[in-house]
Motif scaffolding. Structure first.
Motif, PDB file in Angstrom:
ATOM      1  N   GLN A   6       0.827  -1.203   0.000  1.00 19.97           N
ATOM      2  CA  GLN A   6       0.000   0.000   0.000  1.00 19.97           C
ATOM      3  C   GLN A   6       0.865   1.258   0.000  1.00 19.97           C
ATOM      4  O   GLN A   6       0.603   2.214  -0.735  1.00 19.97           O
ATOM      5  N   ILE A   7       1.907   1.266   0.820  1.00 21.52           N
ATOM      6  CA  ILE A   7       2.793   2.433   0.886  1.00 21.52           C
ATOM      7  C   ILE A   7       3.484   2.653  -0.453  1.00 21.52           C
ATOM      8  O   ILE A   7       3.571   3.785  -0.944  1.00 21.52           O
ATOM      9  N   LEU A   8       3.946   1.575  -1.073  1.00 24.09           N
ATOM     10  CA  LEU A   8       4.615   1.706  -2.368  1.00 24.09           C
ATOM     11  C   LEU A   8       3.660   2.176  -3.459  1.00 24.09           C
ATOM     12  O   LEU A   8       4.034   2.964  -4.326  1.00 24.09           O
ATOM     13  N   ILE A   9       2.416   1.706  -3.436  1.00 27.75           N
ATOM     14  CA  ILE A   9       1.430   2.154  -4.428  1.00 27.75           C
ATOM     15  C   ILE A   9       1.160   3.647  -4.278  1.00 27.75           C
ATOM     16  O   ILE A   9       1.142   4.393  -5.254  1.00 27.75           O
ATOM     17  N   TRP A  10       0.956   4.110  -3.047  1.00 28.98           N
ATOM     18  CA  TRP A  10       0.708   5.546  -2.839  1.00 28.98           C
ATOM     19  C   TRP A  10       1.924   6.374  -3.248  1.00 28.98           C
ATOM     20  O   TRP A  10       1.787   7.434  -3.846  1.00 28.98           O
ATOM     21  N   TYR A  11       3.107   5.886  -2.911  1.00 32.31           N
ATOM     22  CA  TYR A  11       4.323   6.639  -3.219  1.00 32.31           C
ATOM     23  C   TYR A  11       4.557   6.743  -4.727  1.00 32.31           C
ATOM     24  O   TYR A  11       5.051   7.764  -5.218  1.00 32.31           O
ATOM     25  N   ASN A  12       4.212   5.712  -5.474  1.00 34.36           N
ATOM     26  CA  ASN A  12       4.414   5.692  -6.923  1.00 34.36           C
ATOM     27  C   ASN A  12       3.146   6.016  -7.703  1.00 34.36           C
ATOM     28  O   ASN A  12       3.046   5.685  -8.884  1.00 34.36           O
ATOM     29  N   LEU A  13       2.195   6.670  -7.068  1.00 35.64           N
ATOM     30  CA  LEU A  13       0.925   7.007  -7.712  1.00 35.64           C
ATOM     31  C   LEU A  13       1.120   7.900  -8.935  1.00 35.64           C
ATOM     32  O   LEU A  13       0.344   7.839  -9.885  1.00 35.64           O
ATOM     33  N   VAL A  16       0.869   6.587 -12.519  1.00 34.53           N
ATOM     34  CA  VAL A  16      -0.437   6.292 -13.096  1.00 34.53           C
ATOM     35  C   VAL A  16      -1.277   7.563 -13.248  1.00 34.53           C
ATOM     36  O   VAL A  16      -1.932   7.763 -14.265  1.00 34.53           O
ATOM     37  N   VAL A  17      -1.248   8.411 -12.236  1.00 37.58           N
ATOM     38  CA  VAL A  17      -2.050   9.636 -12.225  1.00 37.58           C
ATOM     39  C   VAL A  17      -1.094  10.820 -12.294  1.00 37.58           C
ATOM     40  O   VAL A  17      -0.294  11.021 -11.382  1.00 37.58           O
ATOM     41  N   ASP A  18      -1.201  11.593 -13.377  1.00 40.02           N
ATOM     42  CA  ASP A  18      -0.313  12.734 -13.592  1.00 40.02           C
ATOM     43  C   ASP A  18      -0.609  13.905 -12.659  1.00 40.02           C
ATOM     44  O   ASP A  18       0.285  14.504 -12.077  1.00 40.02           O
ATOM     45  N   ARG A  19      -1.883  14.229 -12.561  1.00 37.90           N
ATOM     46  CA  ARG A  19      -2.326  15.412 -11.837  1.00 37.90           C
ATOM     47  C   ARG A  19      -3.517  15.072 -10.964  1.00 37.90           C
ATOM     48  O   ARG A  19      -4.343  14.254 -11.343  1.00 37.90           O
ATOM     49  N   ILE A  20      -3.606  15.710  -9.827  1.00 38.63           N
ATOM     50  CA  ILE A  20      -4.769  15.545  -8.959  1.00 38.63           C
ATOM     51  C   ILE A  20      -5.522  16.872  -8.965  1.00 38.63           C
ATOM     52  O   ILE A  20      -4.960  17.922  -8.623  1.00 38.63           O
ATOM     53  N   THR A  21      -6.781  16.818  -9.375  1.00 34.67           N
ATOM     54  CA  THR A  21      -7.602  18.021  -9.521  1.00 34.67           C
ATOM     55  C   THR A  21      -8.905  17.830  -8.769  1.00 34.67           C
ATOM     56  O   THR A  21      -9.561  16.794  -8.908  1.00 34.67           O
ATOM     57  N   ILE A  22      -9.277  18.819  -7.994  1.00 33.83           N
ATOM     58  CA  ILE A  22     -10.574  18.825  -7.305  1.00 33.83           C
ATOM     59  C   ILE A  22     -11.420  19.904  -7.977  1.00 33.83           C
ATOM     60  O   ILE A  22     -11.119  21.098  -7.857  1.00 33.83           O
ATOM     61  N   THR A  35       0.845  15.174  -9.050  1.00 31.75           N
ATOM     62  CA  THR A  35       0.831  14.106  -8.055  1.00 31.75           C
ATOM     63  C   THR A  35       2.156  14.044  -7.299  1.00 31.75           C
ATOM     64  O   THR A  35       2.180  13.759  -6.104  1.00 31.75           O
ATOM     65  N   ASN A  36       3.255  14.342  -7.991  1.00 27.86           N
ATOM     66  CA  ASN A  36       4.564  14.341  -7.331  1.00 27.86           C
ATOM     67  C   ASN A  36       4.643  15.379  -6.224  1.00 27.86           C
ATOM     68  O   ASN A  36       5.287  15.156  -5.194  1.00 27.86           O
ATOM     69  N   ASP A  37       4.024  16.549  -6.430  1.00 25.08           N
ATOM     70  CA  ASP A  37       4.044  17.585  -5.396  1.00 25.08           C
ATOM     71  C   ASP A  37       3.203  17.191  -4.185  1.00 25.08           C
ATOM     72  O   ASP A  37       3.537  17.534  -3.049  1.00 25.08           O
ATOM     73  N   LEU A  38       2.109  16.493  -4.432  1.00 21.13           N
ATOM     74  CA  LEU A  38       1.198  16.135  -3.340  1.00 21.13           C
ATOM     75  C   LEU A  38       1.641  14.877  -2.596  1.00 21.13           C
ATOM     76  O   LEU A  38       1.563  14.805  -1.375  1.00 21.13           O
ATOM     77  N   MET A  39       2.131  13.883  -3.337  1.00 18.85           N
ATOM     78  CA  MET A  39       2.444  12.588  -2.739  1.00 18.85           C
ATOM     79  C   MET A  39       3.899  12.551  -2.263  1.00 18.85           C
ATOM     80  O   MET A  39       4.761  11.926  -2.856  1.00 18.85           O
ATOM     81  N   THR A  40       4.156  13.212  -1.144  1.00 20.26           N
ATOM     82  CA  THR A  40       5.477  13.194  -0.516  1.00 20.26           C
ATOM     83  C   THR A  40       5.651  11.861   0.217  1.00 20.26           C
ATOM     84  O   THR A  40       4.669  11.125   0.415  1.00 20.26           O
ATOM     85  N   PRO A  41       6.861  11.517   0.630  1.00 19.08           N
ATOM     86  CA  PRO A  41       7.026  10.277   1.409  1.00 19.08           C
ATOM     87  C   PRO A  41       6.154  10.265   2.673  1.00 19.08           C
ATOM     88  O   PRO A  41       5.594   9.224   3.037  1.00 19.08           O
ATOM     89  N   PHE A  42       5.997  11.416   3.326  1.00 17.72           N
ATOM     90  CA  PHE A  42       5.150  11.471   4.519  1.00 17.72           C
ATOM     91  C   PHE A  42       3.701  11.156   4.169  1.00 17.72           C
ATOM     92  O   PHE A  42       3.037  10.374   4.856  1.00 17.72           O
ATOM     93  N   MET A  43       3.187  11.767   3.097  1.00 18.88           N
ATOM     94  CA  MET A  43       1.794  11.558   2.704  1.00 18.88           C
ATOM     95  C   MET A  43       1.553  10.102   2.295  1.00 18.88           C
ATOM     96  O   MET A  43       0.531   9.514   2.644  1.00 18.88           O
ATOM     97  N   ALA A  45       3.252   7.441   3.348  1.00 16.62           N
ATOM     98  CA  ALA A  45       3.285   6.623   4.571  1.00 16.62           C
ATOM     99  C   ALA A  45       2.010   6.821   5.383  1.00 16.62           C
ATOM    100  O   ALA A  45       1.441   5.855   5.908  1.00 16.62           O
ATOM    101  N   LEU A  46       1.560   8.074   5.491  1.00 19.10           N
ATOM    102  CA  LEU A  46       0.333   8.369   6.240  1.00 19.10           C
ATOM    103  C   LEU A  46      -0.863   7.657   5.627  1.00 19.10           C
ATOM    104  O   LEU A  46      -1.640   7.005   6.335  1.00 19.10           O
ATOM    105  N   LEU A  47      -1.025   7.767   4.312  1.00 18.04           N
ATOM    106  CA  LEU A  47      -2.166   7.118   3.665  1.00 18.04           C
ATOM    107  C   LEU A  47      -2.089   5.600   3.766  1.00 18.04           C
ATOM    108  O   LEU A  47      -3.085   4.939   4.052  1.00 18.04           O
ATOM    109  N   GLY A  48      -0.911   5.045   3.542  1.00 20.44           N
ATOM    110  CA  GLY A  48      -0.773   3.592   3.608  1.00 20.44           C
ATOM    111  C   GLY A  48      -1.077   3.048   4.992  1.00 20.44           C
ATOM    112  O   GLY A  48      -1.828   2.080   5.144  1.00 20.44           O
ATOM    113  N   LEU A  49      -0.511   3.674   6.013  1.00 21.73           N
ATOM    114  CA  LEU A  49      -0.742   3.201   7.382  1.00 21.73           C
ATOM    115  C   LEU A  49      -2.162   3.491   7.856  1.00 21.73           C
ATOM    116  O   LEU A  49      -2.802   2.654   8.495  1.00 21.73           O
ATOM    117  N   ALA A  50      -2.667   4.691   7.545  1.00 22.42           N
ATOM    118  CA  ALA A  50      -3.998   5.081   8.029  1.00 22.42           C
ATOM    119  C   ALA A  50      -5.097   4.229   7.403  1.00 22.42           C
ATOM    120  O   ALA A  50      -6.016   3.790   8.099  1.00 22.42           O
TER     121      ALA A  50
END
Length: 196
Positions: A6-13, A16-22, A35-43, A45-50
């Motif tokens: 899970q952590i590796l999937i979030w880190y390498n998102l 697959v996904v170029d940009r995250i837009t709301i 996605t690179n700006d948003l998905m830091t190692p902390f984010m 790890a947080l998403l994978g563990l949470a």
């Protein structure tokens, strides 16, 4: 799915996904970033563990609420209590006795699982030990030091779990309300139970 995966999937998102837009509900874009700006190692790890722990916590809470006898809920309804008040005053205080032990164990397990974040270069305890050992070449010593600090954190957390469990233990001698029980257990050290 394993936590490391899970952590590796979030880190390498970003592969697959170029940009995250709301999008804004009124047209336009509310927020947009790469996605690179948003998905830091902390984010990552947080998403994978949470997300991994939230599934376990939902099941622990469900099991705790189901452990309360249905007659308690019926009795509260007969007394005219609303469903929300019944949950708050009757069900949850009894369910906490069942919820706290596995929650404490799960929290301790998650503390130890945070070492998996070192794989994605997040600077946590194991990663810091690896960085130190790469400078001083004392690999085993730094790994033992990291293990010692994990034991310290887990021991402190276990003491907190002990006090919480005692606070909600109705079989303790002279058990009163939860707040009085918490105060009583804080003032009574854990080793005192062995002196009898």
């Amino acid at each position: 799915m394993p936590v490391l995966l899970q952590i590796l999937i979030w880190y390498n998102l970003s592969m697959v996904v170029d940009r995250i837009t709301i999008p804004s509900p009124f047209g336009g874009v509310l927020y947009s970033t790469t996605t690179n700006d948003l998905m830091t190692p902390f984010m990552a790890a947080l998403l994978g563990l949470a997300l991994n722990e939230s599934a376990y916590m939902a099941e622990i809470i469900r099991g705790g609420i189901k452990s309360v006898d249905h007659g308690q809920i019926e009795a509260a309804g007969a007394l005219g209590m609303s469903p929300a008040r019944t949950m708050w005053k009757i069900v949850l205080p009894q369910a906490m006795r069942v919820i706290i032990p596995p929650t404490g164990n799960d929290f301790i397990n998650m503390l130890k699982t945070t070492s998996l974040a070192s794989v994605i270069t997040y600077e946590e305890l194991l990663r810091a030990a690896q960085n130190i050992s790469s400078r001083n070449l004392q690999v085993m010593e730094t790994l033992f030091a990291a293990g010692f600090w994990y034991m310290v954190v887990v021991s402190v957390t276990s003491v907190g779990q002990y006090y919480l469990e005692r606070a909600y233990d109705v079989s303790a001698p002279g058990a009163r309300s939860a707040s009085a029980s918490i105060l009583r257990t804080i003032l009574r050290p854990p080793m005192k139970r062995f002196k009898a």
